[in-house]
Write a protein that holds these residues in place. Structure first.
Motif, short mmCIF file in Angstrom:
data_model
loop_
_atom_site.label_atom_id
_atom_site.label_comp_id
_atom_site.label_asym_id
_atom_site.label_seq_id
_atom_site.Cartn_x
_atom_site.Cartn_y
_atom_site.Cartn_z
N ASN A 116 0.82 -1.21 0.00
CA ASN A 116 0.00 0.00 0.00
C ASN A 116 0.85 1.25 0.00
O ASN A 116 1.96 1.26 0.51
N PHE A 117 0.31 2.25 -0.64
CA PHE A 117 0.98 3.54 -0.81
C PHE A 117 0.14 4.60 -0.13
O PHE A 117 -1.02 4.77 -0.45
N TYR A 118 0.76 5.31 0.80
CA TYR A 118 0.10 6.49 1.37
C TYR A 118 0.81 7.69 0.77
O TYR A 118 2.02 7.85 0.93
N ILE A 119 0.07 8.51 0.03
CA ILE A 119 0.67 9.68 -0.60
C ILE A 119 0.05 10.94 -0.03
O ILE A 119 -1.17 11.07 0.05
N TYR A 120 0.89 11.86 0.41
CA TYR A 120 0.42 13.17 0.87
C TYR A 120 0.99 14.19 -0.10
O TYR A 120 2.18 14.17 -0.42
N THR A 121 0.17 15.09 -0.58
CA THR A 121 0.67 16.06 -1.54
C THR A 121 0.19 17.45 -1.15
O THR A 121 -0.86 17.61 -0.52
N GLU A 122 0.97 18.44 -1.53
CA GLU A 122 0.57 19.82 -1.25
C GLU A 122 0.12 20.52 -2.52
O GLU A 122 0.14 21.73 -2.61
N GLY A 123 -0.23 19.73 -3.53
CA GLY A 123 -0.80 20.30 -4.73
C GLY A 123 0.18 20.48 -5.87
O GLY A 123 -0.19 20.86 -6.96
#
Lengths: 335, 161, 382
Positions: free
Chosen positions: C325-332
């Motif tokens: 599983n991949f948890y991705i957090y992005t700021e846009g």
């Protein structure tokens, strides 16, 4: 000086020929090389591949020479904390043990390297029982955890394999009424002992894999956990030497199997000379036995040491004892 | 139970103000709790069938001066994933381990300790896992922090320029 | 016995005094026939194993950190280096996470192509894993070489479709790079027929072989509750009786439209794990046949919108070794702010460490036990 040597060779031609050419040293070397080559090519075919093809034009027959040269040219590394004298001595002596036992095997009518009438079968087993001792020395003197575990496993495996195989040979000796390998072979002229001694043969054949330490029971050298078992620390020419010991051991036990159960040198007349004929048939039988051995090697996963001991003590020893009882009953009934 | 129902239960049990930034998706529930409540919420989740940790880690936020720790827990009973997050201070990054609640987070917490420089209190084996044995936190820093600059490491085969 | 001899007798046991009770530490790896790019520290008395410590990290490349500097298409290449055997399944999780972030649904034809490539990759990964498993149980390399040979037609197919045998880089967020080449369908179906014939041979020669079962049955039993608690993944979890398969529980690509079942086993031992893998290959063959039959026409990729619609996403996918599983957090931006990868092997290594604590394991059981989980050090190290 030269005259003396020539005179010596002339007068002692027969024993010298046996010791040096056939079935002595030269034969052992050539046959070991052949057995390794045969194993490689045969196993390769079972694995859907070709095996060595490049060195030597035909079937890669030079590959082994190349491998041997490579190993001899390599540095011999003595581990720093090994007990060096024993480390060298045990590895160098290893092939001598089964080779000495082969000296008792008749390759033709009264044609063994060491024509000793009398107690040759027990003597053969006695010499062969020295072999594991040298393996234990190798494993112990290397001073390495893997080799030490390998050596301990050899002890366990011997307990599992040696007793049934000795009992199986005892069955043959009871049936034949003699301790002499030459006489045992002569008695198989009309009927191979594999038929009356079938139970014993099963025991012998299964224990045989424990004694040669090959695939279903290559427990002491178990590659997956012990790298190469008791042989891990050996390099270069010493490694070659231990491999040689391994194959001569296979050869010795296979020859004993042929002698005890498959009529030794007996076979249809192909060559007029009885010794040549005997040697021919013993080689043919040897190749068949090796083929069966290699097929078994590739068809099974390795047993665990406790499973091997259980096999030996729960199944093989009772079976061997039953065989002895059966033999005694049949003999007393006068069959 | 579906994610929305769990969210309602959580809000009921711990109060609206403690379950922040909640977001419900297909088979997912994201929410954030204050660190003081994290272990209570974790125990509540475990009692409600959220038994299998599938991911755990942290994110460094130098601007907000926090490190966000997240735990992803799958439920073998309800078949969806809960992402529980909480913030810890970046100056003094530490939190108490969750091993008693979810034993499977053992290696994840170990990894977070070495890669993010978060002290995991009560963890039985805080020992380098992924980093080389001679790694020095004082000189080299923590790789997943945002102020860690990987470009100062030369390629073993030389730079491209 | 001379003093000298005595020293040599005691030397091999030197570490035993450290550990007490006649135990010593055996280093299996990183240079060992079975270890791979890692190390197992086995504490044993020569035959019975008391503890296993898995030392991972020999090939840590910091992929999570690297991804913070790559945009979503560039990220594909370093990600594939996690498991070279199983690249497309590893990538599937990432691509799902990015598509979730951007709110993009790939076109239906792309979904079917992805399914076919994923399943081909799964078969080839399982074949390799099972070959190693057989070898670890002390088989001469016969089975390993058979399975390696049978991977070849699959790799040929993958090469025809994607242009590369191993690292295809074929999936991109929003679809796949190219359409299927002409005439590939018949070739895939022929290969599937060939594989089914080979599976029968495997069953006769190997899966139901007596010595193989002797060595693997009852070894390393993982009970159901412990499997869940410790977080076992993939076939190891299913072999302990948990019917979890991401392809079924959180269907992606074309899986919701295809008919297949989750393979489970209740024994939880090494043999069960191998058996589950073997049966899964048959299921994969079935899935590929269905996917080819139902393949829709149409485009195969979409472009991503300029901005992501969400800030974070957690996506799961089923690889050969289990769930990733991949948890991705992005700021846009076009790059992720943080990617957390949780691969199957990382979780399974922890389970391997725990197993000797609940049952007696012998030294000879260690390799088959480890390889029944099919752990991959590169996968765990990232």
């Amino acid at each position: 000086m030269l005259d003396w040597i020539l005179e010596f060779v002339k007068t002692n031609f027969q024993p010298l020929f046996r010791i040096i050419i056939f079935p002595g040293l030269t034969f052992l070397f050539v046959f070991t090389i052949f057995a390794v080559w045969f194993q490689r090519k045969y196993l390769a075919r079972l694995m859907m591949r070709m095996g060595p093809v490049h060195a030597g034009k035909v079937l890669g027959w030079l590959q082994l020479v190349a491998d041997a040269l490579k190993l001899i040219a390599k540095e011999i590394i003595l581990p720093k904390y090994a007990y060096k004298k024993l480390f060298l001595f045990s590895a160098i002596t290893l092939p001598v043990i089964p080779a000495a036992a082969i000296a008792l095997i008749p390759f033709g009518p009264n044609f063994a390297i060491f024509n000793l009438p009398g107690y040759t079968a027990p003597l053969f087993l006695g010499i062969m029982s020295l072999y594991p001792i040298f393996i234990i020395l190798m494993g112990w003197s290397s001073n390495n955890k893997f080799t030490l575990i390998g050596a301990f496993r050899t002890i366990y495996l011997d307990v599992a394999g040696e007793i049934p195989i000795f009992l199986a040979v005892l069955g043959v000796m009871l049936w034949a009424g003699t301790y002499d390998l030459q006489t045992i072979v002569e008695m198989q002229k009309n009927m191979w002992f594999v038929i009356p001694q079938f139970l014993g043969f099963i025991v012998f054949f299964i224990s045989y894999f424990a004694m040669i330490e090959k695939a279903p029971m290559d427990i002491p050298e178990a590659e997956t956990e012990l790298v190469f078992g008791y042989r891990t620390e050996y390099t270069g020419a010493l490694f070659l030497d231990t491999m040689m010991g391994d194959y001569v051991n296979v050869l010795a036990w296979s020859l004993l199997m042929i002698t005890l159960y498959f009529g030794g040198y007996h076979g249809p007349q192909v060559f007029p000379d009885p010794i040549l004929n005997g040697a021919f048939w013993i080689l043919i039988k040897l190749i068949i036995i090796l083929t069966i051995t290699f097929t078994v090697i590739i068809s099974y996963a390795r047993l665990r040491i406790d499973q091997a001991i259980r096999l030996g003590w729960y199944y093989l020893i009772p079976l061997a004892l039953a065989n002895i009882v059966l033999t005694v009953i049949l003999k007393s009934l006068g069959v | 139970m579906n994610p929305q129902e769990l969210l309602n239960q959580l809000k009921e049990r711990f109060g609206e103000e403690n379950i922040q930034e909640a977001r419900v998706e297909n088979k997912r529930l994201f929410f954030k709790v204050p660190y003081e409540k994290a272990h209570e919420v974790a125990l509540f989740l475990k009692e409600n069938g959220f038994d299998m940790p599938i991911t755990m880690g942290g994110t460094d936020f130098p601007k907000k001066n926090v490190i966000e720790i997240f735990y992803g827990i799958w439920s073998s009973v309800h078949d969806f994933v809960v992402m529980m997050k909480f913030d810890i201070s970046r100056e003094e990054p530490k939190f108490k381990t969750f091993i008693e609640i979810w034993p499977g987070v053992h290696n994840f917490e170990r990894e977070t300790w070495e890669l993010l420089g978060v002290e995991v209190e009560g963890h039985p084996r805080l020992k380098l896992l992924l980093l080389p044995d001679d790694w020095s936190f004082e000189e080299e820093g923590y790789p997943l922090r945002k102020d860690f600059n990987p470009s100062r490491y030369k390629r073993p085969w030389g730079d491209e320029e | 016995m001379s003093h000298d001899m005595h020293r040599y007798l005691t030397d091999p046991f030197q570490e035993i005094t450290e550990l007490g009770d006649g135990l010593f530490r055996l280093n299996i790896g990183p240079q060992h026939p079975i270890s791979g790019q890692g190390r197992f520290l086995v504490i044993t008395d020569g035959e019975i194993v008391y503890d296993i410590e898995v030392d991972i990290g020999y090939s840590h490349r910091g992929i999570e950190k690297i991804l913070e500097y790559k945009n979503y298409v560039q990220a594909v290449v370093p990600l594939e280096r996690m498991v070279m055997l199983d690249t497309s399944n590893i990538l599937m999780g990432f691509v799902r996470a990015v598509e979730d972030l951007y709110g993009v649904e790939p076109p239906p034809r792309a979904k079917y192509i992805r399914t076919i490539i994923n399943e081909l990759n799964r078969i080839s990964s399982h074949l390799y894993a099972l070959g190693l498993f057989a070898e670890s149980a002390g088989w001469n390399p016969a089975i390993f070489i058979w399975t390696t040979a049978d991977r070849e037609p699959i790799l040929d197919l993958l090469e025809m479709i994607t242009g590369a045998r191993w690292s295809h880089s074929f999936f991109i967020p929003g679809g796949v790079r190219a359409d299927l080449p002409r005439g590939i369908k018949e070739r895939i179906l022929n290969t599937m027929d060939y594989l089914e014939k080979r599976f029968e041979v495997y069953e006769d020669a190997w899966i139901y072989n007596e010595t193989f079962r002797l060595r693997t049955e009852g070894v390393g039993v993982l009970p159901r509750d412990k499997a869940i608690e410790w977080g076992a993944a993939g076939p190891s979890l299913r072999a302990s009786g948990v019917a979890y398969d991401t392809r079924k529980n959180e269907p992606y690509s074309a899986y919701p439209e295809l008919d297949f079942k989750i393979v489970t086993h209740t024994a939880g031992d090494s043999y069960a794990r191998g058996w589950v893998r073997f049966e899964e290959m048959k299921v994969s063959v079935d899935i590929i046949r269905q996917a080819i039959e139902n393949m829709p026409e149409g485009p195969v990729k979409k472009t991503l919108p300029p901005r992501p619609v969400k800030q974070e996403a957690l996506a799961r996918a089923e690889t050969g070794r289990g769930e990733i599983n991949f948890y991705i957090y992005t700021e846009g931006r076009d790059k992720p702010y943080r990617v957390k990868i949780s691969p199957a092997s990382f979780r399974n290594f922890f389970v391997i460490e725990q197993l000797p604590k609940i049952q007696e394991i012998k030294l000879a059981d260690v390799p088959p036990m480890i390889y029944s989980f099919d752990p991959w050090f590169l996968d765990a190290d990232r």
